[in-house]
Design an enzyme around this catalytic site. Structure first.
Site, PDB file in Angstrom:
ATOM      1  NE  ARG A 175     -10.249 -11.578  -1.908  1.00 43.34           N
ATOM      2  CZ  ARG A 175     -10.611 -10.275  -3.037  1.00 43.34           C
ATOM      3  NH1 ARG A 175     -10.323 -10.948  -4.148  1.00 43.34           N
ATOM      4  NH2 ARG A 175     -10.961  -9.341  -2.424  1.00 43.34           N
ATOM      5  CE  LYS A 179      -3.531  -2.101   2.658  1.00 41.75           C
ATOM      6  NZ  LYS A 179      -4.823  -1.605   1.900  1.00 41.75           N
TER       7      LYS A 179
END
Length: 525
Positions: free
Chosen positions: A357, A282
């Site tokens: 996930r 990020k």
């Protein structure tokens, strides 16, 4: 607070059916309602005071005001109006917002034992409970402050709550205290920094809370065991595993209520203690706040705290918290890797920043296996809860959770039921639908892989960016074999709380603890 660890600290709630007779018990009154004229007969003294004040300030029903009140506890009354309640877009959160504003004003005025008064409201049957919860949200003290500064552990000595009858008062006290304890656990885990609530510390906190309680806890920490049972989570853990204080934990919880089990809930929570993005790091300053990526797992722990206090009958709940740090370094997992999931699906990694996930998919597969071991139609409901996508915020804004059903859950109207329950207690949901496009998006793009984990864009820049991850979880866990065309269909719903988990900087909300409790727990008490 029987059975709860010492670190769960909520204000003592004391209910009363009287006002004037409690002059020594409380040091001020906070009134929450929409209009002075609707005050009931047993609150006429408040009506007189406010009408007198209204003669010099016509805005009394628009702003929070403090009124001298010689005959009331503390000789002061704070009126925090809800505003109108009967428009298309008004909901019960008017009460929690007003109560929070009123309590904040009470703290500024120096109150340490405020008495909250919320008269019954015909439009919203749970207005009083929601008001108390709004006040408690404003009174929360972060865990790190409670631990570092014992003198600041509480903002007030107690919170008084007025009720029209003793029966209603006891019920209000019981439910508000239990729900706030659940939200406190959720906030403690979700809001604390990535070192205080690194995975091993989360495990210790949870074990402490549920020691000697009706909730059983087991923790898996062995790296080889994690690799064997949860290979996708182990991939995320690969970079962090060599730093002992950052090593992953799978925390499993279980509660079985008295009587015949009518419903079994299976909950999986995303517990990413810090999300650097991994190799797909990020950049541009958007990493700040990523310690909040554990709020899904925090909500699972919060639900179990509510269960441990209220002890509902006829329900079994099994939870799994996937606590892992998505670190970046020489051993981090990378895009293009193929990882075989617990369900024996070959998954091509597309973006290491889609780690949530990965952290949940094998735990969801494990929950599927548990449901199939003792399969009964309509008996089991599976959920994943996660701060999963920025797209969720882009799609519905802040303050709203999103729920998506698979086919069997859609037939059972799970999403609509949870949305209705959330609306009643001020924990609102929006409903999204998992479409064929979402499954197509995650189909393997070559013969090398069965499933593509993610594309190479942020979710917020991806069409259907919050819906398609639900399809991935279904495919990667093998739940696609248990849809409406199966002999053993399983109800599964994915909850994305990226928008509702709370602001940063700020305090987590504890969502969706209230909605889940309202739907599955409160009517069983």
């Amino acid at each position: 607070m029987a059975g709860a660890g010492a670190c769960v600290r909520v204000p003592e709630i004391i209910f009363t059916t009287q006002l004037q007779t409690n002059l020594l018990s409380f040091d001020g009154v906070v009134l929450v309602t929409n209009t002075i004229d609707k005050l009931t007969e047993d609150l006429q003294s408040l009506k007189g005071l406010l009408n007198q004040y209204k003669s010099i300030d016509a805005s009394v029903e628009q702003d929070v005001v403090l009124v001298p009140a010689p005959d009331l506890p503390g000789a002061r009354l704070i009126f925090s109006p809800t505003g109108p309640l009967n428009r298309d877009y008004d909901d019960v959160r008017r009460f929690s917002d007003a109560a929070a504003s009123g309590i904040k004003r009470a703290l500024k005025a120096g109150m340490k034992r405020p008495l909250l008064v919320c008269p019954p409201e015909g439009l919203f049957k749970d207005a009083s409970l929601v008001s108390v919860l709004g006040a408690l949200q404003a009174l929360y003290v972060p865990l790190e402050i409670r631990e570092a500064h014992k003198e600041k552990a509480t903002r007030v000595g107690c919170l008084g709550v007025w009720a029209p009858s003793e029966e209603e008062g006891k019920k209000l006290e019981q439910l508000a205290s239990a729900l706030e304890q659940g939200r406190t656990v959720c906030r403690d885990i979700g809001g604390s920094d990535p070192e205080r609530m690194a995975a091993p510390n989360v495990a210790a906190y949870v074990q402490n809370i549920f020691r000697n309680s009706v909730v059983s806890v087991s923790v898996t920490s062995d790296v080889a065991t994690l690799q064997e049972k949860y290979p996708c989570l182990a991939a995320v853990n690969r970079c962090a595993k060599d730093v002992p204080r950052h090593q992953a934990r799978v925390i499993e919880l279980e509660y079985t209520g008295e009587g015949a089990t009518e419903k079994t809930l299976l909950l999986v929570g995303k517990g990413v203690t810090y999300d650097t993005g991994g190799a797909d790091i990020k950049a541009g300053g958007i990493m700040a706040g990523m310690h909040r990526d554990k709020c899904g797992a925090a909500a699972v722990a919060g639900i179990f705290q509510v269960l441990s206090v209220l002890k509902p009958r006829g329900i079994k709940v099994i939870g799994a918290m996937s606590m892992v740090r998505n670190s970046v370094g020489s051993d981090c997992y990378v895009a293009d890797e193929i990882i075989t999931s617990r369900a024996k699906r070959r998954i091509r990694v597309g973006n290491t920043d889609a780690e949530g996930r990965m952290a949940m998919v094998d735990l969801l597969c494990s929950m599927k296996e548990k449901a199939l071991e003792k399969y009964e139609p309509n008996h089991f409901e599976l959920f994943t809860i996660a701060t999963l996508t920025g797209h969720a915020i882009r799609a519905v804004g802040c303050n709203y959770s999103i729920i998506m059903d698979n086919g069997p859950a859609r037939w059972a109207r799970t999403a609509h039921g949870l949305q209705g329950a959330g609306d009643e207690v001020g924990d609102p949901f929006e409903i999204s639908t998992i479409r064929r496009d979402d499954y197509d998006f995650h189909k393997g793009k070559s013969e090398y892989e069965d499933i593509l984990q993610c594309n190479n864009l942020p979710s917020s820049a991806t069409p259907r960016g919050h819906q398609s991850p639900a399809a991935f979880l279904i495919m990667g866990s093998g739940l696609d074999k248990h849809g409406i065309d199966s002999e053993k269909p399983l109800c599964y719903s994915h909850i994305d709380i990226a928008g509702s988990s709370g602001p940063f900087p700020g305090v987590p909300t504890g969502s969706p603890v209230l909605a889940l409790a309202a739907k599955y727990i409160l009517h069983r008490v």
